[in-house]
Design an enzyme around this catalytic site. Structure first.
Site, short mmCIF file in Angstrom:
data_model
loop_
_atom_site.label_atom_id
_atom_site.label_comp_id
_atom_site.label_asym_id
_atom_site.label_seq_id
_atom_site.Cartn_x
_atom_site.Cartn_y
_atom_site.Cartn_z
CB THR A 195 -0.93 0.02 1.21
OG1 THR A 195 -0.17 -0.06 2.42
CG2 THR A 195 -1.89 -1.16 1.15
CG ASP A 223 -5.62 -3.77 15.91
OD1 ASP A 223 -5.35 -4.93 15.54
OD2 ASP A 223 -5.51 -3.39 17.08
CB SER A 266 1.29 0.23 17.33
OG SER A 266 1.80 1.07 16.31
N GLY A 533 -9.14 2.91 16.37
CA GLY A 533 -8.00 3.74 15.99
C GLY A 533 -8.32 4.85 15.02
#
Length: 575
Positions: A195, A223, A266, A533
């Site tokens: 990406t 996520d 993370s 997030g």
């Protein structure tokens, strides 16, 4: 369990000892053929006697019985025939001399399979069998391959998206060094896309991707990357079937493509809470063997407008403020979450509003159970079937009701909150092994709504610290948790002016001035929602929960009046 007939059985050599090896449709087993020990004359150990060291899982038991071992056919990754060269090349390096017993068995094949290690970790192990005849060796290889081909749940073609910027920016290295060799070993063909910008995977899945060519979609990232793929696939499925996502009451069409995740972010909360560990090799092996794990997902609406899907956490107040602050410090990398979390804790802002929810009735389990949800969870199966067969009616009520009331099956609570969290899973991660809601279930069609009322900084710190300890984090007077089907939240500043007197209007006016001037120490009137997030543009939201199973590599269920989305991740905790 009915005994399976043998497909093949032979005496083969393994580690210079004879083993009785047998294969049926379920298991590949091998058992050492016991041999009588020979005594050395005079009781003196011969200095040149060759001793054999067995691996841990093949260690010889005491007595006449030999060591046995077995592996499920569903967990065999691959089988390959070896070219056994009895000669050695002299390249000047120290080499182990070939054993004479191996020379008598010149043909060999290797079986690669899943070996369970500690803490839900999986590894790829190999065992090599030697045969007397080439035809027998080929027969074993062919028979095992036929059994692997019969496993229809396994993927053959995968579309892989790699986020090179997530976490510690190791996504490409993790895939090339740890994951790609395993996919190659299992004869899985892949099309890899790295990406280039945010929402690249989502937009590609919505419009360009030729999904019919693939058995599943895999993301290498965190996520946020997984959330991108969920939104891309679900949105495309609804568009192709003429479904309006903006209608909270619309029944969404399940997408048939499986979704998987290789952790490289993370926190990797989704992977940790479902697989049991955020390990790339473990996740890749689960994908290869085609394990399935349904999960709940929430759909979020504002005034009949679709906002987002949530797969793990919806957080207002503390977690919303922390995310909003951390987004301005992305240059700090993963350390920004620690810094912003500490800063948000010190500010200690609380927010007024109304929470109305529809409790999940007639279900098994509560948010304060001591047990953890696992693959094939009985409570998930029971509650999911119950909800699909007898869904509760949605009752419209006026959300502006006094503190803690019931109307039409809905409960309404008004107050001042430090945090409002909705956990569709435990939300566990390495820093918080229990998660925000340890007893949350993965596929029961509910979400755990956690309300943390206004309290002192010290008490709020006690609550946060319990996320990392063994104590009950809900055993506090200012914390309450409810298992719900649907819920709504309306911040106080959004409520009608008829309920506010002149004094309240004045406070709201000055609150707006304070929001326009951050240097002011006044508490803001509203927070932001942290949706996996991402920050939602509206504070007043409506969330629905429903579980609809998918037929995928790893099912990913969607929580809401919507859908269940499959995932290539596996059932975890199966040791």
């Amino acid at each position: 369990m009915e005994k399976q007939p043998r497909l093949l059985a032979s005496q083969l050599l393994l580690k210079n000892s004879l083993f009785e090896v047998s294969l049926n449709r379920v298991l590949l087993t091998w058992k050492e053929i016991a041999t009588k020990k020979k005594r050395v004359s005079g009781g003196i150990h011969h200095p040149f006697k060759v001793g054999f060291c067995f691996p841990k899982f093949l260690r010889r038991d005491k007595g006449e019985s030999g060591t046995s071992h077995g592996v499920s056919v569903s967990e065999i990754l691959a089988v390959r025939e070896l070219d056994v060269d009895c000669g050695t090349k002299d390249d000047g390096r120290w080499q182990k001399m070939p054993q004479k017993s191996t020379e008598a068995y010149p043909y060999a094949f290797t079986v690669s399979y899943v070996e369970r290690a500690w803490q839900h970790r999986w590894r790829c192990s190999d065992v090599t069998f030697h045969c007397l005849e080439g035809a027998l060796c080929q027969q074993w290889v062919q028979t095992i391959r036929e059994q692997l081909t019969a496993l229809t749940s396994r993927p053959k073609h995968l579309l892989v998206y790699i986020n090179p910027y997530g976490g510690k920016q190791q996504g490409e290295r993790i895939y090339e060094q740890k994951v790609a060799p395993l996919f190659t070993l299992a004869s899985i063909s892949t099309h890899v896309i790295v990406t280039e910008h945010a929402n690249h995977a989502r937009d590609h899945l919505r419009t360009e991707a030729e999904l019919k060519k693939y058995d599943g979609v895999v993301c290498v990232g965190g996520d946020g990357m997984f959330s991108e793929m969920v939104h891309g696939l679900v949105s495309r499925t609804q568009r192709d079937n003429g479904v309006d996502q903006n209608s909270p009451e619309e029944k969404l069409v399940p997408c048939t493509l499986r979704i998987g995740i290789i952790p490289a972010g993370s926190t990797d909360c989704i992977c940790y809470a479902t697989v049991g560990i955020n390990d790339p090799v473990t996740s890749a092996l689960h994908i290869i063997v085609g394990d399935a794990q349904p999960m709940d997902v929430c759909s979020v609406h504002h005034n009949n407008t679709f906002l987002r899907y949530s797969v793990s956490l919806l957080g207002y107040g503390f977690y919303g403020d922390m995310l909003a602050d951390s987004e301005r410090k992305r240059w700090m990398g993963p350390a920004r979450y620690d810094f912003s979390g500490f800063k948000t804790f010190l500010t200690h802002h609380y927010y007024e509003g109304t929470v109305s929810f529809l409790p999940a009735t007639d279900i098994l389990g509560t948010p304060r159970d001591k047990t953890r949800c696992r693959a094939g969870c009985f409570i998930c199966q029971h509650n999911g079937q119950l909800y699909s067969e007898d869904a509760p009616e949605i009752c419209e009520t006026d959300p502006d009701v006094s503190d803690s009331e019931y109307k039409g099956g809905w409960r309404v609570i008004r107050g001042k909150f430090l945090a409002i969290n909705a956990a569709s899973m435990s939300c566990a991660c390495p820093r918080s092994p229990k998660g925000l809601s340890p007893a949350a279930h993965l596929a029961d069609g509910t979400t755990d709504l956690i309300l943390v009322r206004k309290c002192s900084r010290f008490n709020f710190l006690r609550h946060l610290l319990r996320h990392t300890s063994k104590y009950d984090q809900f055993d506090m007077t200012f914390v309450e948790v409810h298992r719900v089907r649907r819920f709504r939240f309306t911040p106080r500043y959004c409520q009608s002016d008829s309920e506010l007197d002149l004094r309240e209007n004045g406070k709201r006016l000055f609150s707006q001035i304070c929001r326009d001037h951050p240097a002011c120490s006044c508490s803001p009137a509203y927070s932001s929602w942290n949706c996996d997030g991402e920050i939602l543009p509206h504070a007043a939201i409506e969330v629905g929960c429903v579980t609809t199973p998918y037929n995928l590599l790893c099912k990913y269920t969607v929580h809401s009046e919507s859908i269940q989305t499959p995932s290539l991740f596996p059932h975890f905790f199966t040791l």
